[in-house]
Design a protein around this motif. Structure first.
Motif, PDB file in Angstrom:
ATOM      1  N   ALA A 278       0.840  -1.206   0.000  1.00 56.74           N
ATOM      2  CA  ALA A 278       0.000   0.000   0.000  1.00 56.74           C
ATOM      3  C   ALA A 278       0.872   1.252   0.000  1.00 56.74           C
ATOM      4  O   ALA A 278       0.551   2.253  -0.648  1.00 56.74           O
ATOM      5  N   GLU A 279       1.979   1.185   0.710  1.00 54.72           N
ATOM      6  CA  GLU A 279       2.899   2.340   0.698  1.00 54.72           C
ATOM      7  C   GLU A 279       3.545   2.508  -0.686  1.00 54.72           C
ATOM      8  O   GLU A 279       3.686   3.618  -1.179  1.00 54.72           O
ATOM      9  N   LEU A 280       3.884   1.372  -1.264  1.00 55.73           N
ATOM     10  CA  LEU A 280       4.479   1.433  -2.602  1.00 55.73           C
ATOM     11  C   LEU A 280       3.489   2.013  -3.625  1.00 55.73           C
ATOM     12  O   LEU A 280       3.870   2.737  -4.552  1.00 55.73           O
ATOM     13  N   PHE A 281       2.213   1.714  -3.399  1.00 52.20           N
ATOM     14  CA  PHE A 281       1.174   2.168  -4.340  1.00 52.20           C
ATOM     15  C   PHE A 281       1.088   3.696  -4.392  1.00 52.20           C
ATOM     16  O   PHE A 281       0.512   4.266  -5.316  1.00 52.20           O
ATOM     17  N   GLU A 282       1.680   4.354  -3.410  1.00 56.64           N
ATOM     18  CA  GLU A 282       1.712   5.823  -3.414  1.00 56.64           C
ATOM     19  C   GLU A 282       2.313   6.388  -4.711  1.00 56.64           C
ATOM     20  O   GLU A 282       2.089   7.534  -5.058  1.00 56.64           O
ATOM     21  N   ILE A 283       3.086   5.573  -5.416  1.00 53.98           N
ATOM     22  CA  ILE A 283       3.688   6.082  -6.664  1.00 53.98           C
ATOM     23  C   ILE A 283       2.622   6.558  -7.656  1.00 53.98           C
ATOM     24  O   ILE A 283       2.885   7.448  -8.458  1.00 53.98           O
ATOM     25  N   VAL A 284       1.412   6.014  -7.581  1.00 55.11           N
ATOM     26  CA  VAL A 284       0.392   6.445  -8.563  1.00 55.11           C
ATOM     27  C   VAL A 284      -0.108   7.858  -8.278  1.00 55.11           C
ATOM     28  O   VAL A 284      -0.806   8.447  -9.106  1.00 55.11           O
ATOM     29  N   HIS A 285       0.229   8.398  -7.112  1.00 55.71           N
ATOM     30  CA  HIS A 285      -0.182   9.768  -6.805  1.00 55.71           C
ATOM     31  C   HIS A 285       0.926  10.779  -7.079  1.00 55.71           C
ATOM     32  O   HIS A 285       0.790  11.953  -6.742  1.00 55.71           O
ATOM     33  N   ALA A 286       2.023  10.332  -7.685  1.00 58.10           N
ATOM     34  CA  ALA A 286       3.111  11.259  -8.000  1.00 58.10           C
ATOM     35  C   ALA A 286       2.696  12.250  -9.093  1.00 58.10           C
ATOM     36  O   ALA A 286       3.057  13.424  -9.056  1.00 58.10           O
ATOM     37  N   GLY A 287       1.947  11.796 -10.063  1.00 60.29           N
ATOM     38  CA  GLY A 287       1.504  12.662 -11.162  1.00 60.29           C
ATOM     39  C   GLY A 287       0.491  13.680 -10.669  1.00 60.29           C
ATOM     40  O   GLY A 287      -0.429  13.333  -9.929  1.00 60.29           O
ATOM     41  N   ASP A 288       0.662  14.925 -11.045  1.00 62.25           N
ATOM     42  CA  ASP A 288      -0.204  16.010 -10.588  1.00 62.25           C
ATOM     43  C   ASP A 288      -1.587  15.909 -11.248  1.00 62.25           C
ATOM     44  O   ASP A 288      -1.700  16.055 -12.474  1.00 62.25           O
ATOM     45  N   PRO A 289      -2.644  15.690 -10.460  1.00 62.51           N
ATOM     46  CA  PRO A 289      -3.979  15.575 -11.057  1.00 62.51           C
ATOM     47  C   PRO A 289      -4.478  16.879 -11.688  1.00 62.51           C
ATOM     48  O   PRO A 289      -5.460  16.869 -12.443  1.00 62.51           O
TER      49      PRO A 289
ATOM     50  N   GLY B  80      -4.851  13.079 -16.317  1.00 62.90           N
ATOM     51  CA  GLY B  80      -5.882  12.171 -15.840  1.00 62.90           C
ATOM     52  C   GLY B  80      -5.292  10.999 -15.074  1.00 62.90           C
ATOM     53  O   GLY B  80      -4.071  10.824 -14.980  1.00 62.90           O
ATOM     54  N   GLY B  81      -6.181  10.162 -14.550  1.00 57.60           N
ATOM     55  CA  GLY B  81      -5.769   9.059 -13.690  1.00 57.60           C
ATOM     56  C   GLY B  81      -4.981   7.988 -14.418  1.00 57.60           C
ATOM     57  O   GLY B  81      -4.113   7.334 -13.825  1.00 57.60           O
ATOM     58  N   SER B  82      -5.237   7.793 -15.692  1.00 53.83           N
ATOM     59  CA  SER B  82      -4.487   6.784 -16.425  1.00 53.83           C
ATOM     60  C   SER B  82      -3.040   7.241 -16.626  1.00 53.83           C
ATOM     61  O   SER B  82      -2.100   6.474 -16.414  1.00 53.83           O
ATOM     62  N   SER B  83      -2.864   8.494 -17.023  1.00 51.77           N
ATOM     63  CA  SER B  83      -1.505   9.031 -17.185  1.00 51.77           C
ATOM     64  C   SER B  83      -0.693   8.854 -15.910  1.00 51.77           C
ATOM     65  O   SER B  83       0.482   8.454 -15.952  1.00 51.77           O
ATOM     66  N   ALA B  84      -1.320   9.157 -14.769  1.00 49.15           N
ATOM     67  CA  ALA B  84      -0.595   9.080 -13.498  1.00 49.15           C
ATOM     68  C   ALA B  84      -0.368   7.636 -13.076  1.00 49.15           C
ATOM     69  O   ALA B  84       0.719   7.290 -12.602  1.00 49.15           O
ATOM     70  N   GLY B  85      -1.375   6.782 -13.248  1.00 48.70           N
ATOM     71  CA  GLY B  85      -1.285   5.406 -12.761  1.00 48.70           C
ATOM     72  C   GLY B  85      -0.385   4.539 -13.623  1.00 48.70           C
ATOM     73  O   GLY B  85       0.616   3.989 -13.149  1.00 48.70           O
ATOM     74  N   VAL B  86      -0.727   4.409 -14.889  1.00 51.74           N
ATOM     75  CA  VAL B  86       0.096   3.594 -15.783  1.00 51.74           C
ATOM     76  C   VAL B  86       1.473   4.240 -15.934  1.00 51.74           C
ATOM     77  O   VAL B  86       2.498   3.547 -15.990  1.00 51.74           O
ATOM     78  N   GLY B  87       1.507   5.570 -15.963  1.00 52.66           N
ATOM     79  CA  GLY B  87       2.782   6.277 -16.040  1.00 52.66           C
ATOM     80  C   GLY B  87       3.696   5.922 -14.873  1.00 52.66           C
ATOM     81  O   GLY B  87       4.913   5.752 -15.043  1.00 52.66           O
ATOM     82  N   ALA B  88       3.124   5.798 -13.677  1.00 52.60           N
ATOM     83  CA  ALA B  88       3.926   5.456 -12.502  1.00 52.60           C
ATOM     84  C   ALA B  88       4.463   4.038 -12.607  1.00 52.60           C
ATOM     85  O   ALA B  88       5.640   3.779 -12.296  1.00 52.60           O
ATOM     86  N   PHE B  89       3.617   3.103 -13.027  1.00 52.73           N
ATOM     87  CA  PHE B  89       4.087   1.717 -13.144  1.00 52.73           C
ATOM     88  C   PHE B  89       5.241   1.629 -14.161  1.00 52.73           C
ATOM     89  O   PHE B  89       6.264   1.002 -13.908  1.00 52.73           O
ATOM     90  N   LYS B  90       5.052   2.277 -15.292  1.00 50.59           N
ATOM     91  CA  LYS B  90       6.091   2.206 -16.325  1.00 50.59           C
ATOM     92  C   LYS B  90       7.370   2.917 -15.886  1.00 50.59           C
ATOM     93  O   LYS B  90       8.488   2.472 -16.185  1.00 50.59           O
ATOM     94  N   THR B  91       7.202   4.035 -15.189  1.00 55.51           N
ATOM     95  CA  THR B  91       8.381   4.733 -14.684  1.00 55.51           C
ATOM     96  C   THR B  91       9.152   3.849 -13.705  1.00 55.51           C
ATOM     97  O   THR B  91      10.393   3.750 -13.775  1.00 55.51           O
ATOM     98  N   ALA B  92       8.426   3.191 -12.821  1.00 59.02           N
ATOM     99  CA  ALA B  92       9.104   2.313 -11.852  1.00 59.02           C
ATOM    100  C   ALA B  92       9.801   1.165 -12.568  1.00 59.02           C
ATOM    101  O   ALA B  92      10.940   0.807 -12.227  1.00 59.02           O
ATOM    102  N   LEU B  93       9.152   0.584 -13.558  1.00 57.62           N
ATOM    103  CA  LEU B  93       9.776  -0.513 -14.307  1.00 57.62           C
ATOM    104  C   LEU B  93      11.015  -0.038 -15.055  1.00 57.62           C
ATOM    105  O   LEU B  93      11.996  -0.761 -15.201  1.00 57.62           O
ATOM    106  N   HIS B  94      10.945   1.202 -15.541  1.00 56.67           N
ATOM    107  CA  HIS B  94      12.093   1.782 -16.236  1.00 56.67           C
ATOM    108  C   HIS B  94      13.234   2.057 -15.257  1.00 56.67           C
ATOM    109  O   HIS B  94      14.404   1.728 -15.528  1.00 56.67           O
ATOM    110  N   LEU B  95      12.900   2.628 -14.115  1.00 57.49           N
ATOM    111  CA  LEU B  95      13.921   2.904 -13.103  1.00 57.49           C
ATOM    112  C   LEU B  95      14.587   1.622 -12.635  1.00 57.49           C
ATOM    113  O   LEU B  95      15.773   1.605 -12.303  1.00 57.49           O
TER     114      LEU B  95
END
Lengths: 301, 301, 301, 301
Positions: D238-249, D253-268
């Motif tokens: 649940a703490e890790l899931f905080e990454i989806v709130h990094a994108g400024d709403p 939109g929510g997809s940009s922030a959510g999928v964007g966070a997952f892909k960013t983490a996978l890239h990092l």
């Protein structure tokens, strides 16, 4: 604040007055079962349907009957800040232990306004304030960040979460860990064991009017770490909850069917004299009442 | 009922009381312009934000000041039937010429319940009832068939349509043709000429607080069949309506920006003493106020 | 682009293939009535229900049959940018005169994303792009400011407004005055005269499949300044539009009832061979069909 | 079907093609962690953003790489029945073990149409069908009674519940007890322990792309009855899931922030080459990426 805190039904007479004798019997029925608090004037209490004089009477009767045995929270349900403050003043005078308020509704709103709303209510009233998250009625979801800010600043003492959003509930519980003075309560009937598992402080299930013993048993099992017993009790209560689907959704709205089912069950069990709900709710018909009687017979209480 | 019927703003003091002197000046300003009626305690009048004592005071001041020169309709805005009836009784005693009520809100509802709601209100109060169709607040759209049934049975005397649904407005007007005692009023600021063209009886535009002369001129042009003049006036008023977009939607909700703009304009024009809106609405800042002043300067009134 | 631009129905065979002969007869029926353009693959054309091969076939048949007599717009209805661009490329190759696209749907979106979406579509395709504002399907309303920006930058050549929001329509028309190359079209059946009165360029009414002569007569009356004749024709068409309420909303959704009514009327008039709609739409039953026949008999065409 | 079934992200190249090498690395990363299945072409896989050719390629690459080690479910996300069937045929040919479909969207629908939709899909395709309950995208909630009917008749083999409605999830699980061939899967990231506690068969958490080891550990702890370990792991996730709130709403939109966070983490973490998301999604900026890096560093994986 913790444990099982039923949102008290408001028994009415055929003439739509508060039925004081039935109300007192219902309160005794709940206290005898060992509930940990009462929430009067919530949705299950038909607060949206009651004139102010009836709201006031319910408060006074309930607080007198409870006589300090458990905390009594008062729903202060109105559209905006000044109107909620008027309701809250009434609750304060009547002796409530805390108030429950929603975000502004009817008017178009904004997170900054919701924040200002709770802060002004918190400042204006010398009672703990619980935020009531009920998007189906208010048409706004209280965000985790907003609630966390209000919790941090001591504006609210807890949340009654009736949003059915399990992820939001989990996030809020995690965000307020280590705050023993802050209570997250679920309004769900069907997931009390899961909510307690996530460290919710308690539950405010409408069905607890009908079967307070079952919900108290569930809570005690969970508190004792006997999660298997908690789940078994939850499953039985979930079957009992089927009574809210007796009313035909083609004929009536969800409040008519839901509160109507609770009142019908209480009437069938002899606890309240009259199952009437306030207008414009549609009464259940004989077929629907028979379905409720069947379910009661089958799965208790 | 016909013509321009402004939904009266409610001027407040810095202490959030009703500013009686400003309210009387505003009423005079509207009557002097030749408006055909007044709608007090609507959304523009911040009825959702006013305590009952303020609602009561507004009614009394308005009815006394109007003194029978034009009809006064009273908004009776509350969640369900019994609460609306309490508001309606207050309006009756104060001497209103009709009341305006919405479908139930906050509670989950059903068309059969909305029908029962209006019928009980119509039976319970000796005043014409106008149905207020405001889905943005009520979260239910009043259907054409439902309104047509209520009109046929004499339950309602008209509709204030603030749904911005032009097709629904047309369908309702066509469905109630040949009913001179039934008034369809549009709540739109921007399409009054088009609504009158479709044979709406009149309009209830919030912007008419600021520029009643313009709306009366528009109505008179339409009544005289001079549709070109009506459209020209409508276009000017549409430019003036830009003031409601001065407030930053990132900082505040639509009510703060809309009612805030009307009150700011009335304050800038010297009609009311204080532009404050009731909490939790967010006040306009200096930049936003300057934008309103510019628009007022450019396109009147 | 101006005038009456019917959103073409897509006749299907019992096997759910495109019924080419019926489609050609329908196109002839519309061209003979003097329509000013055709919009293929819109909601009325069941574009959401057609496989890509059927979409492609409809485009080819329609463009061949019209043979340049009037402009043909192609709906490119898909969830997001790259998918819309694929649809648009197909429209380009088929020879369409412009494309019609909505905001992203199915995915959660944001105004900045909607803006980027239209800009990328506009850049990627050498055809005029019309924005389709259909909140009932897309669950986002295109804002006036956004559309105005896209218009100013030449990204879009017009808007098909099916939002039923008369105030938004007026605001957009006023915001794009003096832009003869920008066309605001209403998707409403019931308020075409009012929209033309507000200087909309034209209309895209689904009912024009059934009665193109009526809508063309309405448009010509308005163009000639004979607004009384325009209103009389509009009122007759509003009565005819009652056919969309023949389908029981307890049994089916709005598309089944609406498109089903248009196709039934076209079938009863002998223009298409089969009134079937694509799955999972529910077919009208005999009672409902009889109601449509009655209305057709009573109010034309 | 049971266990942790990640909804596979779709790595893209800067040119917006499927990045096959990154996709294969991601699949290996998940299989190595011991996941129990893969769900390709879901919301996390940007299915709404991918052209058909990319969807097809993802299916083929994934099924080839998995090579039968675990079941592969294919999202067949389109507006209505015939279009879903086209997608399903592609999935069948590619060798998927089951398909996942939503209720109709974009078009106005009705429960009878949703029922007909799933029955036709079930009849038309020789693969298990899983119903995808995703009201945030589809704008319809699949009712418990409807799903229970479809389950009883063997039309669907399970449900992926991404509605965040814990009560509905519980009711569905109870209604399908004793059906070992029917799988209720939660789409939630934050309440997997609670869902398993309620006897959900498994979970489809988007965050499992980033931390598959954590979710598998959670599942194994729950399966072994070690609920304390399960809850501890859930809290870390649940703490890790905080990454989806990094994108400024305010910017996206929510997809940009959510999928964007997952892909960013996978890239990092070096698993995919490029964190780009498909248009019109908004990319995360450096500040937002830094916030994600911090969270990854703090709470793993």
């Amino acid at each position: 604040l913790h444990g099982i805190i039923p949102p008290l039904c408001t028994p009415l007479t055929a003439g739509l007055d508060v039925d004081v004798a039935s109300l007192e019997r219902l309160i005794d029925h709940l206290l005898d079962a060992g509930v940990h608090g009462l929430f009067v004037l919530g949705s299950t209490g038909e607060t949206a349907f009651l004139p102010d004089r009836s709201r006031h009477q319910v408060l006074q009767v309930a607080i007198a009957r409870v006589a300090g045995q458990v905390p009594v929270l008062a729903g202060c349900i109105d559209m905006t800040t000044l109107r909620v403050l008027d309701q809250a003043e009434d609750a304060l005078k009547a002796g409530a232990d805390g108030i429950v308020a929603t975000a502004p509704f009817y008017t178009r709103t904004h997170p900054a306004e919701i924040d200002a709303h709770f802060r002004r209510i918190g400042d204006g009233i010398g009672l703990p304030v619980y935020a009531y998250d009920l998007p189906v009625s208010v048409h706004t979801k209280l965000g985790t960040a907003l609630l966390q800010d209000l919790a941090r600043d001591g504006v609210i003492a807890g949340v009654k979460d009736s949003s059915s959003d399990d992820s939001g509930l989990r996030a809020l519980i995690l965000a307020t860990r280590g705050r023993p003075d802050f209570s997250v309560l679920t309004g769900s009937e069907l997931t009390v064991d899961a909510a307690l598992w996530m460290h919710a402080a308690g539950a405010v299930p409408g069905l607890a009017n009908v079967d307070p013993v079952g919900y108290v048993r569930l809570y005690r099992a969970a508190a004792a770490g006997d999660w298997t017993a908690a789940a078994a009790e939850q499953n039985r209560l979930a079957e009992l909850f089927e009574i809210v689907h007796a009313g035909d959704p083609g004929r009536m709205g969800g409040s008519s069917a839901g509160v109507g089912a609770f009142k019908t069950a209480l009437h069938l069990r002899g606890i309240i004299d009259c199952p009437i709900t306030a207008p414009p709710q549609i009464p259940l018909n004989d077929t629907e009442i028979a379905r409720i009687a069947d379910t009661l017979h089958r799965v208790g209480p």
